[in-house]
Design a protein around this motif. Structure first.
Motif, PDB file in Angstrom:
ATOM      1  N   SER A 167      48.941  43.406  51.661  1.00  0.00           N
ATOM      2  CA  SER A 167      47.993  42.544  52.366  1.00  0.00           C
ATOM      3  C   SER A 167      46.812  42.249  51.461  1.00  0.00           C
ATOM      4  CB  SER A 167      47.503  43.231  53.636  1.00  0.00           C
ATOM      5  OG  SER A 167      48.582  43.557  54.495  1.00  0.00           O
ATOM      6  N   LEU A 168      46.389  41.005  51.464  1.00  0.00           N
ATOM      7  CA  LEU A 168      45.238  40.603  50.645  1.00  0.00           C
ATOM      8  C   LEU A 168      43.957  40.979  51.366  1.00  0.00           C
ATOM      9  CD1 LEU A 168      44.074  39.114  48.172  1.00  0.00           C
ATOM     10  CD2 LEU A 168      44.189  37.010  49.539  1.00  0.00           C
ATOM     11  N   LEU A 169      43.126  41.765  50.727  1.00  0.00           N
ATOM     12  CA  LEU A 169      41.842  42.164  51.310  1.00  0.00           C
ATOM     13  C   LEU A 169      40.706  41.302  50.788  1.00  0.00           C
ATOM     14  CD1 LEU A 169      42.194  46.067  51.106  1.00  0.00           C
ATOM     15  CD2 LEU A 169      42.718  44.561  53.029  1.00  0.00           C
ATOM     16  N   SER A 170      40.706  41.053  49.489  1.00  0.00           N
ATOM     17  CA  SER A 170      39.668  40.208  48.887  1.00  0.00           C
ATOM     18  C   SER A 170      40.200  39.686  47.564  1.00  0.00           C
ATOM     19  CB  SER A 170      38.375  41.004  48.669  1.00  0.00           C
ATOM     20  OG  SER A 170      38.578  42.057  47.741  1.00  0.00           O
ATOM     21  N   GLU A 171      39.522  38.641  47.059  1.00  0.00           N
ATOM     22  CA  GLU A 171      40.032  38.017  45.850  1.00  0.00           C
ATOM     23  C   GLU A 171      38.912  37.330  45.094  1.00  0.00           C
ATOM     24  OE1 GLU A 171      43.644  34.960  44.501  1.00  0.00           O
ATOM     25  OE2 GLU A 171      43.024  35.084  46.608  1.00  0.00           O
ATOM     26  N   THR A 172      38.963  37.427  43.758  1.00  0.00           N
ATOM     27  CA  THR A 172      38.078  36.662  42.877  1.00  0.00           C
ATOM     28  C   THR A 172      38.975  35.802  42.003  1.00  0.00           C
ATOM     29  OG1 THR A 172      38.091  38.308  41.104  1.00  0.00           O
ATOM     30  CG2 THR A 172      36.459  38.614  42.863  1.00  0.00           C
ATOM     31  N   ASP A 173      38.378  35.130  41.036  1.00  0.00           N
ATOM     32  CA  ASP A 173      39.184  34.293  40.150  1.00  0.00           C
ATOM     33  C   ASP A 173      40.162  35.139  39.312  1.00  0.00           C
ATOM     34  OD1 ASP A 173      37.930  32.071  41.058  1.00  0.00           O
ATOM     35  OD2 ASP A 173      36.471  31.947  39.406  1.00  0.00           O
ATOM     36  N   ALA A 174      39.786  36.358  39.012  1.00  0.00           N
ATOM     37  CA  ALA A 174      40.601  37.164  38.094  1.00  0.00           C
ATOM     38  C   ALA A 174      41.362  38.291  38.777  1.00  0.00           C
ATOM     39  CB  ALA A 174      39.726  37.757  36.988  1.00  0.00           C
ATOM     40  N   THR A 175      40.850  38.843  39.860  1.00  0.00           N
ATOM     41  CA  THR A 175      41.471  40.012  40.468  1.00  0.00           C
ATOM     42  C   THR A 175      41.571  39.863  41.976  1.00  0.00           C
ATOM     43  OG1 THR A 175      39.351  41.155  40.726  1.00  0.00           O
ATOM     44  CG2 THR A 175      40.582  41.531  38.659  1.00  0.00           C
ATOM     45  N   ALA A 176      42.369  40.748  42.558  1.00  0.00           N
ATOM     46  CA  ALA A 176      42.524  40.771  44.009  1.00  0.00           C
ATOM     47  C   ALA A 176      42.662  42.213  44.455  1.00  0.00           C
ATOM     48  CB  ALA A 176      43.743  39.960  44.428  1.00  0.00           C
ATOM     49  N   GLN A 177      42.106  42.509  45.644  1.00  0.00           N
ATOM     50  CA  GLN A 177      42.269  43.816  46.260  1.00  0.00           C
ATOM     51  C   GLN A 177      43.388  43.704  47.290  1.00  0.00           C
ATOM     52  OE1 GLN A 177      40.827  46.813  45.965  1.00  0.00           O
ATOM     53  NE2 GLN A 177      39.296  46.339  44.378  1.00  0.00           N
ATOM     54  N   VAL A 178      44.406  44.578  47.157  1.00  0.00           N
ATOM     55  CA  VAL A 178      45.533  44.526  48.082  1.00  0.00           C
ATOM     56  C   VAL A 178      45.736  45.899  48.693  1.00  0.00           C
ATOM     57  CG1 VAL A 178      46.684  42.644  46.861  1.00  0.00           C
ATOM     58  CG2 VAL A 178      47.205  45.002  46.250  1.00  0.00           C
ATOM     59  N   GLU A 179      46.386  45.879  49.871  1.00  0.00           N
ATOM     60  CA  GLU A 179      46.696  47.121  50.564  1.00  0.00           C
ATOM     61  C   GLU A 179      48.183  47.147  50.879  1.00  0.00           C
ATOM     62  OE1 GLU A 179      44.460  49.592  53.961  1.00  0.00           O
ATOM     63  OE2 GLU A 179      45.388  47.746  54.701  1.00  0.00           O
ATOM     64  N   ALA A 180      48.853  48.218  50.448  1.00  0.00           N
ATOM     65  CA  ALA A 180      50.279  48.369  50.716  1.00  0.00           C
ATOM     66  C   ALA A 180      50.492  48.848  52.139  1.00  0.00           C
ATOM     67  CB  ALA A 180      50.884  49.370  49.731  1.00  0.00           C
ATOM     68  N   ALA A 181      51.751  48.789  52.592  1.00  0.00           N
ATOM     69  CA  ALA A 181      52.069  49.213  53.952  1.00  0.00           C
ATOM     70  C   ALA A 181      51.716  50.679  54.168  1.00  0.00           C
ATOM     71  CB  ALA A 181      53.546  48.980  54.234  1.00  0.00           C
ATOM     72  N   SER A 182      51.720  51.475  53.060  1.00  0.00           N
ATOM     73  CA  SER A 182      51.384  52.891  53.168  1.00  0.00           C
ATOM     74  C   SER A 182      49.898  53.132  53.338  1.00  0.00           C
ATOM     75  CB  SER A 182      51.861  53.612  51.906  1.00  0.00           C
ATOM     76  OG  SER A 182      51.169  53.104  50.757  1.00  0.00           O
ATOM     77  N   GLY A 183      49.107  52.070  53.147  1.00  0.00           N
ATOM     78  CA  GLY A 183      47.661  52.220  53.239  1.00  0.00           C
ATOM     79  C   GLY A 183      46.984  52.366  51.895  1.00  0.00           C
ATOM     80  N   LYS A 184      47.773  52.478  50.854  1.00  0.00           N
ATOM     81  CA  LYS A 184      47.201  52.615  49.519  1.00  0.00           C
ATOM     82  C   LYS A 184      46.637  51.281  49.063  1.00  0.00           C
ATOM     83  CE  LYS A 184      48.333  53.704  44.730  1.00  0.00           C
ATOM     84  NZ  LYS A 184      49.392  54.059  43.764  1.00  0.00           N
ATOM     85  N   ARG A 185      45.418  51.318  48.554  1.00  0.00           N
ATOM     86  CA  ARG A 185      44.769  50.116  48.057  1.00  0.00           C
ATOM     87  C   ARG A 185      44.751  50.117  46.532  1.00  0.00           C
ATOM     88  NH1 ARG A 185      39.615  48.853  52.067  1.00  0.00           N
ATOM     89  NH2 ARG A 185      40.826  48.886  54.036  1.00  0.00           N
ATOM     90  N   SER A 186      44.879  48.927  45.982  1.00  0.00           N
ATOM     91  CA  SER A 186      44.862  48.808  44.532  1.00  0.00           C
ATOM     92  C   SER A 186      44.282  47.473  44.123  1.00  0.00           C
ATOM     93  CB  SER A 186      46.277  48.982  43.963  1.00  0.00           C
ATOM     94  OG  SER A 186      47.142  48.018  44.521  1.00  0.00           O
ATOM     95  N   LYS A 187      43.865  47.439  42.875  1.00  0.00           N
ATOM     96  CA  LYS A 187      43.285  46.223  42.306  1.00  0.00           C
ATOM     97  C   LYS A 187      44.287  45.636  41.327  1.00  0.00           C
ATOM     98  CE  LYS A 187      39.145  44.695  39.799  1.00  0.00           C
ATOM     99  NZ  LYS A 187      37.884  45.159  39.170  1.00  0.00           N
ATOM    100  N   ILE A 188      44.642  44.366  41.536  1.00  0.00           N
ATOM    101  CA  ILE A 188      45.637  43.727  40.674  1.00  0.00           C
ATOM    102  C   ILE A 188      45.044  42.473  40.062  1.00  0.00           C
ATOM    103  CG2 ILE A 188      47.542  44.614  42.083  1.00  0.00           C
ATOM    104  CD1 ILE A 188      47.834  41.739  43.181  1.00  0.00           C
ATOM    105  N   LYS A 189      45.716  41.987  39.014  1.00  0.00           N
ATOM    106  CA  LYS A 189      45.298  40.730  38.404  1.00  0.00           C
ATOM    107  C   LYS A 189      45.837  39.561  39.225  1.00  0.00           C
ATOM    108  CE  LYS A 189      45.156  42.477  33.651  1.00  0.00           C
ATOM    109  NZ  LYS A 189      45.696  42.327  32.275  1.00  0.00           N
ATOM    110  N   THR A 190      45.009  38.559  39.399  1.00  0.00           N
ATOM    111  CA  THR A 190      45.430  37.375  40.155  1.00  0.00           C
ATOM    112  C   THR A 190      46.641  36.719  39.502  1.00  0.00           C
ATOM    113  OG1 THR A 190      43.125  37.018  40.807  1.00  0.00           O
ATOM    114  CG2 THR A 190      44.634  35.163  41.090  1.00  0.00           C
ATOM    115  N   ALA A 191      46.721  36.808  38.169  1.00  0.00           N
ATOM    116  CA  ALA A 191      47.824  36.189  37.443  1.00  0.00           C
ATOM    117  C   ALA A 191      49.159  36.813  37.799  1.00  0.00           C
ATOM    118  CB  ALA A 191      47.583  36.294  35.946  1.00  0.00           C
ATOM    119  N   ASN A 192      49.141  38.015  38.385  1.00  0.00           N
ATOM    120  CA  ASN A 192      50.388  38.697  38.738  1.00  0.00           C
ATOM    121  C   ASN A 192      50.883  38.363  40.136  1.00  0.00           C
ATOM    122  OD1 ASN A 192      50.426  39.916  36.249  1.00  0.00           O
ATOM    123  ND2 ASN A 192      49.528  41.847  36.947  1.00  0.00           N
ATOM    124  N   ILE A 193      50.129  37.567  40.886  1.00  0.00           N
ATOM    125  CA  ILE A 193      50.554  37.172  42.236  1.00  0.00           C
ATOM    126  C   ILE A 193      51.620  36.093  42.112  1.00  0.00           C
ATOM    127  CG2 ILE A 193      49.841  36.148  44.412  1.00  0.00           C
ATOM    128  CD1 ILE A 193      47.020  37.328  43.897  1.00  0.00           C
TER     129      ILE A 193
END
Length: 622
Positions: A15-41
């Motif tokens: 699930s997308l929690l927040s996003e900037t031009d370069a990164t996004a905060q996502v949450e997996a079904a397990s509840g684990k949150r991580s920061k990914i690069k927008t280019a990887n979406i």
């Protein structure tokens, strides 16, 4: 908003929690949150839930055919969504897009990844080669599995017949035969050696141990390549002496002979005559390379592997009735048995007799010495005089004739093993060993005095080593000791003989000072010689276990050396018996023998009782 993104080579949903031009905060079904690069979406969608999309996509991907997709994709680069649209032909559901993405990613031989979600179909010839490779791997995997099943059932596949013992000693771990053996060993819980044994592939443990040694030290076999025939040495002066050798019956490499002359002036001239193969084995020749590679004759019970080819041994051995080229050391001995002069000569001598231990020992021993009632025998006068003379030589080294130990001769006749004791330090032993010690010490000193490099065997503080320095040998009680009396059997002696011959002839030495070749011989000889001796000791230990089984021996007597180390009384066996720990050194004990394993060359010795305490049981010996 939900996302499909790539992370560490895997596709994930969240699930997308927040996003900037370069990164996004996502949450997996397990509840684990991580920061990914927008280019990887790779995909965004609103419904359904991401875990539902991934589950359905995996199911759909299983029905997709990579061959059909490859044909439909054409030859140009494409995005996964583009191919998904062409394949499904309707408005795409998120699970359909993801299913095709998963299939593309799982088919690298069909589609080459070119960027984020983008692929290019593999060229037809590349795909064909890759498919052939996969098919080959599949067939190999099936074959490996079949071999493993057979081995695990203790049935030896025919492929292994020619691989034993190599596959156990120096295996090629990339072969499917080795991999199958490893799999079967893991399945059965046995070592690879024990598994092969259970398959009946080691019918003779003796042959197995021999083959294991040969595989490591003689991988090309024990035979000799074609070399030039031996040739006669250059013209040498002939000496009119009556020389004789003393060896056991099986000896063919007769390196040394002796002679005794009674001179008119009261002196006795003793000749020590050493076979001279250095006259024919040219340094750097093919034959020299063979000897240099082997470095020594390998002795083991029942046979040997010679350093030199049989034809060359026959040509230079000191055979009975032959005139032989020799390097002779003459000792002028006074009537009081003092050595009053020495001389080294390169010459021809006549070998009148090859005396053999088996016959001579019954005639020349401690009981028959100077016994007038004993019938006469060949060379009696010479041998009895030499016995007195060598006793003086022995005393001069600070040694005494108090050795009360046995040597043992191992013989194999068919399946029968015999181990015959022989008292060490007999008159025969003394005569031969003392004269060889004198020759090796004297010639070592001669090399050192003339600054001609040689190879010495030195000993200090109980440690023996080979060296190019004329260092003392404390065990023998000599200032230096250069092995020179067995040139048919040891390469070091052949090297030293070349140096001695150069001195005798007044020519430049074959090996000049600081010769790298000499240093290499020292290094490599010591390693080879230790390995050969260890093989001999190991095979003798094996035959002792064979003998215990053969004679149905389950109890032995032994003496405690120290701690849990014991020496058998009737065999040359030294072993550890943990249950002996605490028994005084020097005690005579009874041991029970069990669990003899001829493959591991191991057994168990269990303490039963103390039969005899050491002479002074109040003192704990070191």
């Amino acid at each position: 908003m939900y996302l499909i993104f790539e992370e560490d080579g895997h596709f994930k949903a969240g699930s997308l929690l927040s996003e900037t031009d370069a990164t996004a905060q996502v949450e997996a079904a397990s509840g684990k949150r991580s920061k990914i690069k927008t280019a990887n979406i790779l995909l965004r969608f609103a419904t359904p839930a991401p875990d539902e999309v991934m589950a359905k996509a995996e199911t759909l991907a299983e029905d997709l055919d990579a061959d059909f997709l490859w044909e439909a994709a054409g030859t140009d680069e494409f995005s996964f969504e583009q191919l998904a649209q062409e394949y499904y032909g309707h408005v795409l559901q998120p699970a359909e897009s993801v299913a095709l993405l998963l299939k593309l990613h799982a088919s690298p031989i069909y589609f080459h990844k070119k960027g984020k979600g983008r692929y290019r179909p593999a060229p037809a010839e590349t795909l064909e080669a890759a498919k052939a490779g996969l098919e080959k791997k599949r067939v190999a995997a099936e074959r490996q599995a079949h071999l493993a099943v057979e081995l695990a059932a203790f049935r030896l596949p025919p492929e292994y017949t020619s691989l034993i013992p190599r596959i156990l000693i120096t295996p090629d771990k990339n072969t499917l035969e080795y991999k199958a053996l490893a799999d079967a060993a893991a399945t059965t819980g046995l070592s690879q050696l024990r598994l092969i044994e259970r398959c009946g592939a080691i019918p003779s443990t003796l042959d197995f141990h021999l083959a294991t040694f040969l595989l490591e030290y003689f991988p090309g076999g024990t035979g000799f390549p074609d070399v030039t025939d031996p040739h006669d040495p250059p013209e040498l002066p002939k000496r009119t002496v009556r020389a004789f050798s003393i060896d056991d019956e099986a000896t063919t490499e007769i390196d040394d002979a002796l002679s005794v002359e009674w001179c008119d002036d009261g002196r006795i001239r003793v000749g020590i005559h050493i076979a001279a193969p250095a006259l024919g084995v040219v340094p750097g020749s093919e034959l020299d390379k063979i000897a240099r590679d082997r470095l020594s004759t390998v002795y083991y019970p029942g046979s040997k592997i010679t350093m030199l080819p049989e034809a060359w041994i026959h040509h230079y051995t000191l055979g009975e009735t032959h005139d032989c080229p020799v390097l002779s050391l003459y000792l002028d001995v006074a009537s009081d048995l003092r050595v009053c002069g020495t001389e080294t000569r390169l010459e021809i001598v006549h070998i009148a007799s090859n005396l053999r231990h088996e016959t001579l020992e019954a005639q020349f021993n401690d009981d028959t010495l100077r016994n007038p009632d004993v019938p006469d025998y060949p060379y009696r006068r010479e041998l009895e005089w030499l016995h007195d003379f060598t006793a003086v030589l022995e005393a001069g080294r600070g040694k005494t004739s108090t050795v009360d130990r046995l040597d043992y001769t191992f013989k194999i006749e068919g399946e029968h093993v015999s181990i015959v004791p022989r008292k060490r330090g007999s008159p025969i032993d003394k005569v031969v060993s003392e004269l060889m010690i004198f020759a090796n010490a004297h010639w070592g000193a001669w090399l050192a005095e003339n600054r001609v490099p040689g190879i010495y065997r030195a000993q200090a503080n109980g440690k023996t080593r080979m060296t190019t320095a004329p260092d003392p040998h404390q065990g023998l009680g000599v200032d230096q000791y250069a092995w020179s009396t067995s040139p048919l059997r040891r390469y070091v002696d052949l090297v030293n003989q070349r140096q001695l011959i150069s001195l005798a002839q007044g020519s430049d030495p074959v090996y000049p000072p600081r010769s790298e070749a000499l240093f290499q011989v020292v290094r490599e000889f010591e390693l080879a010689y230790d390995a050969y001796n260890e093989f001999q000791r190991r095979l003798e230990r094996y035959l002792m276990l064979r003998w215990l089984i053969q004679e149905n021996v389950s109890k032995v007597t032994a003496h405690v050396i120290r701690d849990d180390l014991v020496r058998f009384d009737t065999l040359p066996m030294v072993t550890r018996a943990p249950s002996v720990a605490g028994i005084l050194p020097g005690s005579r004990v009874s041991l029970a023998i069990s669990n003899i394993d001829l493959l591991d060359i191991s057994f168990h010795a269990e303490y039963r009782e103390t039969l005899e305490a050491p002479p002074d049981s109040s003192v704990v010996l070191p």
